[in-house]
Design a protein around this motif. Structure first.
Motif, mmCIF file in Angstrom:
data_model
loop_
_atom_site.group_PDB
_atom_site.id
_atom_site.type_symbol
_atom_site.label_atom_id
_atom_site.label_comp_id
_atom_site.label_asym_id
_atom_site.label_seq_id
_atom_site.Cartn_x
_atom_site.Cartn_y
_atom_site.Cartn_z
ATOM 1 N N LEU A 73 -9.314 12.517 -1.244
ATOM 2 C CA LEU A 73 -7.907 12.204 -0.996
ATOM 3 C C LEU A 73 -7.318 11.366 -2.126
ATOM 4 O O LEU A 73 -6.136 11.449 -2.422
ATOM 5 N N ARG B 263 9.000 15.624 -2.267
ATOM 6 C CA ARG B 263 8.684 14.190 -2.283
ATOM 7 C C ARG B 263 8.986 13.511 -0.957
ATOM 8 O O ARG B 263 8.610 12.365 -0.753
ATOM 9 N N ALA B 264 9.701 14.208 -0.074
ATOM 10 C CA ALA B 264 10.039 13.593 1.211
ATOM 11 C C ALA B 264 8.818 13.464 2.109
ATOM 12 O O ALA B 264 8.868 12.775 3.113
ATOM 13 N N ARG C 108 -0.509 5.662 -6.342
ATOM 14 C CA ARG C 108 -1.502 5.629 -5.275
ATOM 15 C C ARG C 108 -2.917 5.877 -5.767
ATOM 16 O O ARG C 108 -3.883 5.471 -5.131
ATOM 17 N N VAL D 95 5.824 12.183 1.321
ATOM 18 C CA VAL D 95 4.787 11.244 0.891
ATOM 19 C C VAL D 95 4.699 9.996 1.758
ATOM 20 O O VAL D 95 3.755 9.238 1.638
ATOM 21 N N ARG D 96 5.674 9.758 2.614
ATOM 22 C CA ARG D 96 5.672 8.518 3.389
ATOM 23 C C ARG D 96 5.176 8.768 4.804
ATOM 24 O O ARG D 96 5.467 9.794 5.397
ATOM 25 N N VAL D 97 4.529 7.755 5.319
ATOM 26 C CA VAL D 97 3.991 7.897 6.664
ATOM 27 C C VAL D 97 5.110 7.994 7.693
ATOM 28 O O VAL D 97 4.958 8.616 8.736
ATOM 29 N N ASP D 98 6.273 7.394 7.403
ATOM 30 C CA ASP D 98 7.335 7.467 8.405
ATOM 31 C C ASP D 98 7.961 8.861 8.443
ATOM 32 O O ASP D 98 8.812 9.141 9.264
ATOM 33 N N ASN D 99 7.520 9.719 7.550
ATOM 34 C CA ASN D 99 7.954 11.108 7.634
ATOM 35 C C ASN D 99 6.907 11.993 8.304
ATOM 36 O O ASN D 99 7.022 13.203 8.289
ATOM 37 N N ALA E 226 -2.508 7.699 4.635
ATOM 38 C CA ALA E 226 -1.100 7.529 4.278
ATOM 39 C C ALA E 226 -0.890 6.964 2.880
ATOM 40 O O ALA E 226 0.143 7.205 2.278
ATOM 41 N N CYS E 227 -1.853 6.198 2.358
ATOM 42 C CA CYS E 227 -1.616 5.578 1.059
ATOM 43 C C CYS E 227 -2.377 6.287 -0.057
ATOM 44 O O CYS E 227 -2.522 5.747 -1.137
ATOM 45 N N ARG F 101 12.300 19.620 -1.625
ATOM 46 C CA ARG F 101 12.248 18.261 -1.092
ATOM 47 C C ARG F 101 10.809 17.773 -0.950
ATOM 48 O O ARG F 101 10.492 16.969 -0.073
ATOM 49 N N ALA G 131 0.823 -1.211 0.000
ATOM 50 C CA ALA G 131 0.000 0.000 0.000
ATOM 51 C C ALA G 131 0.857 1.260 0.000
ATOM 52 O O ALA G 131 0.321 2.355 0.110
ATOM 53 N N PRO H 4 -3.057 9.431 -2.859
ATOM 54 C CA PRO H 4 -2.185 10.312 -3.652
ATOM 55 C C PRO H 4 -2.023 11.700 -3.049
ATOM 56 O O PRO H 4 -0.993 12.346 -3.247
ATOM 57 N N ARG H 5 -3.019 12.177 -2.313
ATOM 58 C CA ARG H 5 -2.898 13.536 -1.782
ATOM 59 C C ARG H 5 -2.014 13.619 -0.550
ATOM 60 O O ARG H 5 -1.596 14.717 -0.168
ATOM 61 N N GLU I 31 1.111 18.536 -0.325
ATOM 62 C CA GLU I 31 -0.123 19.307 -0.476
ATOM 63 C C GLU I 31 -0.948 19.276 0.808
ATOM 64 O O GLU I 31 -1.428 20.305 1.283
ATOM 65 N N LEU I 32 -1.074 18.074 1.376
ATOM 66 C CA LEU I 32 -1.891 17.946 2.590
ATOM 67 C C LEU I 32 -1.208 18.637 3.776
ATOM 68 O O LEU I 32 -1.873 19.270 4.599
#
Lengths: 273, 266
Positions: A120, B258-259, A92, B261-265, B146-147, B256, A65, B149-150, B154-155
């Protein structure tokens, strides 16, 4: 007679061979390597992801995912590598994901919740009301669409979760324990929905209920200790088991036979509770 | 049978009863006439046998609420949620209460020498809000978001905007009440927010916001209280430096993007 299920072997999409392709995939859950060297190819159809608790099913689904970053190996979705700073946005848009445990805003109605998720997922604005209505109808919540989520039972919330997962007509649908909390009647309807979706979507359903797999999946992926143990049709899984193996149905016997043979090579630990 | 000529009562009655012996040509004629003639439809309704009448009543009962219902109300929550999540509401209420308490303290206990608490705390107000707005633990739906596209820059920016839109007017109002001009704190406020977001691309927005706030408390608020003076970073002359921080932070965030887009960020 079971409805026709599309088998994984019928894959012929343009541009890429598999919706999901993993090669030596490694994903960490916390500090543990929960997926450790997985090789897997999934195409159109309903795939059942089976495995004992703690096998790494949820970690695998979260990495597919794009929630978790793989720690190593190759992961390709729709023929594109998911690594480093890949442009995940386009990928996504084609994903649908129902987490095992998912939080939501309790004040939202079912329709607002699914609408928000559609926003979203960048569903075009003009298509949102129609897409939301279709998704809510497909999971049988049309009569409760304007009720707040906090007034719904656990099974209904899960159906609302399925509705948000399919609202963008995903090409890859990941469902983590979707049948938990559904009553037997709802489970039967859910399997019908799976058959429908599996005709043109790659659906990966994780479950620990062998009967779900037997009834709804054309392809079984047996997963244990972060590795692929078996991939094939339910009939092939059933053929693995003999009369001496533990279980009430042929598929259960095949399942326990495979886990037990794996246990022997590991020193007999895996077969125990 | 042409359009001006109505169907006979006998034919309408046989049609209503579903008589299978009506010749196909007459059946076709009566059907096409009924489609265009309201008078005959009324005559048909009058002679409809009970099962047909019951069926049409049931269909009408099911359709009527939808056809006569008022237009669907505007969905405020969905529109609002694109900017701020419902989980932000408790934080916003808490901010208002804290600022209210600070103002009351300032007005009740006049301290001439001490720099005002509003001035010292204003710059990190929005930073804390951003931490709340983009944090895994405080957003129940994070796993779903988290998964999508937005999820990503942006969010983050939408939620930061929502926090600023609420917090800045409140700060302006409290500053006006306690006599702290926005010229002293507005640029530091925006500069710190921008720096926290830029740092967030590296270590996660929540961690970055918490680190920024802690550093601010240790390096600025603490010494100011001890020395009983307005810290040098908060005098209007420091404005250009804060403007530079603001711009540099924004550039880093955009480069940066694209940094995020991940939930761990998060």
């Amino acid at each position: 007679m079971m409805a026709r299920a599309t088998s994984a072997a019928e894959v012929a999409p343009t541009g890429y061979a598999w919706h999901v392709r993993a090669e030596g995939l490694r994903v960490k859950a916390g500090r543990r390597m929960a997926v450790d060297g997985l090789d897997l190819g999934l195409g159109v159809g309903v795939h059942g992801l089976l495995g004992p608790n703690g096998a790494g099913k949820t970690t695998l689904i979260r990495s597919l995912a794009t929630v978790l970053r793989p720690a190593g190996g190759v992961l390709e979705l729709f023929g594109e590598r998911v690594a480093g700073r890949a442009d995940l946005r386009a990928l996504r848009r084609r994903l649908g994901y129902l987490p095992q445990e998912f939080g939501y805003y309790k004040r939202f109605t079912v329709r607002e919740f699914v609408e928000y998720m559609a926003w979203l997922k960048e569903v075009p604005k003009a298509e949102v009301p129609g897409a939301v209505q279709r998704a809510v109808e497909r999971v049988g919540l049309a009569d409760r669409a304007d009720d707040k989520l906090r007034t719904l039972s656990g099974g209904m919330v899960r159906r609302a979760g399925i509705a948000q997962a399919i609202v963008n007509d995903p090409d890859l649908l990941l469902l983590d324990e979707p049948t938990a909390g559904l009553d037997p009647g709802q489970r039967v309807r859910f399997r019908e929905l799976l058959h429908e979706l599996g005709a043109d979507t790659c659906v990966l359903v994780s479950t620990h209920l062998v009967e779900d797999v037997a009834a709804a999946c054309a392809d079984v992926v047996l997963f244990e200790s972060g590795k692929l143990l078996f991939q094939g049709t339910p009939a092939e899984l059933a053929a693995e088991g003999g009369p001496d193996d533990v279980g009430d149905s042929p598929i259960e016997r095949g399942y326990s036979a495979l886990l037990a043979s794996r246990g022997k090579t590991d020193g007999g630990k895996a077969g125990a509770w | 049978m042409n359009r001006d000529e109505h169907a006979s009562a006998e034919l309408v009655a046989r049609y209503a009863a579903g008589d299978p012996d009506i010749p196909p040509d007459r059946l076709w004629a009566v059907e096409s006439h009924l489609e265009g003639c309201e008078v005959c439809r009324v005559r048909l309704a009058d002679v409809a046998p009970p099962p047909v009448a019951a069926l049409s009543a049931a269909v009408w009962a099911a359709l009527e609420p939808e056809l006569t219902a008022p237009p669907a109300r505007v969905r405020h929550w969905t529109r609002l949620a694109t900017w701020a999540t419902p989980s932000l509401v408790p934080w916003l209420i808490m901010t208002l209460l804290v600022l209210f308490a600070v103002v009351v303290l300032e007005l009740v206990l006049p301290s001439d020498a001490m720099p005002s608490a509003v001035l010292l705390l204003a710059p990190i107000g929005p930073v804390l809000g951003v931490a709340v707005a983009w944090s895994r633990g405080l957003d129940p739906a994070h796993e779903l978001i988290a998964c999508t596209p937005r999820a990503g820059l942006e969010l983050v920016l939408r939620r930061t905007t929502a926090v600023l839109v609420v917090v800045l007017p409140v700060l302006l109002l409290t500053g006006w009440l306690t006599g702290d001009s926005a010229a002293w704190w507005l640029l530091p406020c925006l500069g710190l927010t921008s720096a926290a977001l830029a740092l967030g691309g590296l270590v996660g927005v929540r961690r970055a916001a918490v680190a920024t706030s802690v550093l601010w408390a240790l390096l600025v608020v603490g010494p100011a209280v001890v020395r009983n003076a307005v810290p040098v970073v908060l005098v209007p002359a420091a404005g250009p430096w804060w403007a530079a921080v603001l711009v540099a932070g924004a550039v880093v965030v955009l480069m940066r993007s694209r940094a995020y887009v991940r939930v761990d960020n998060w």
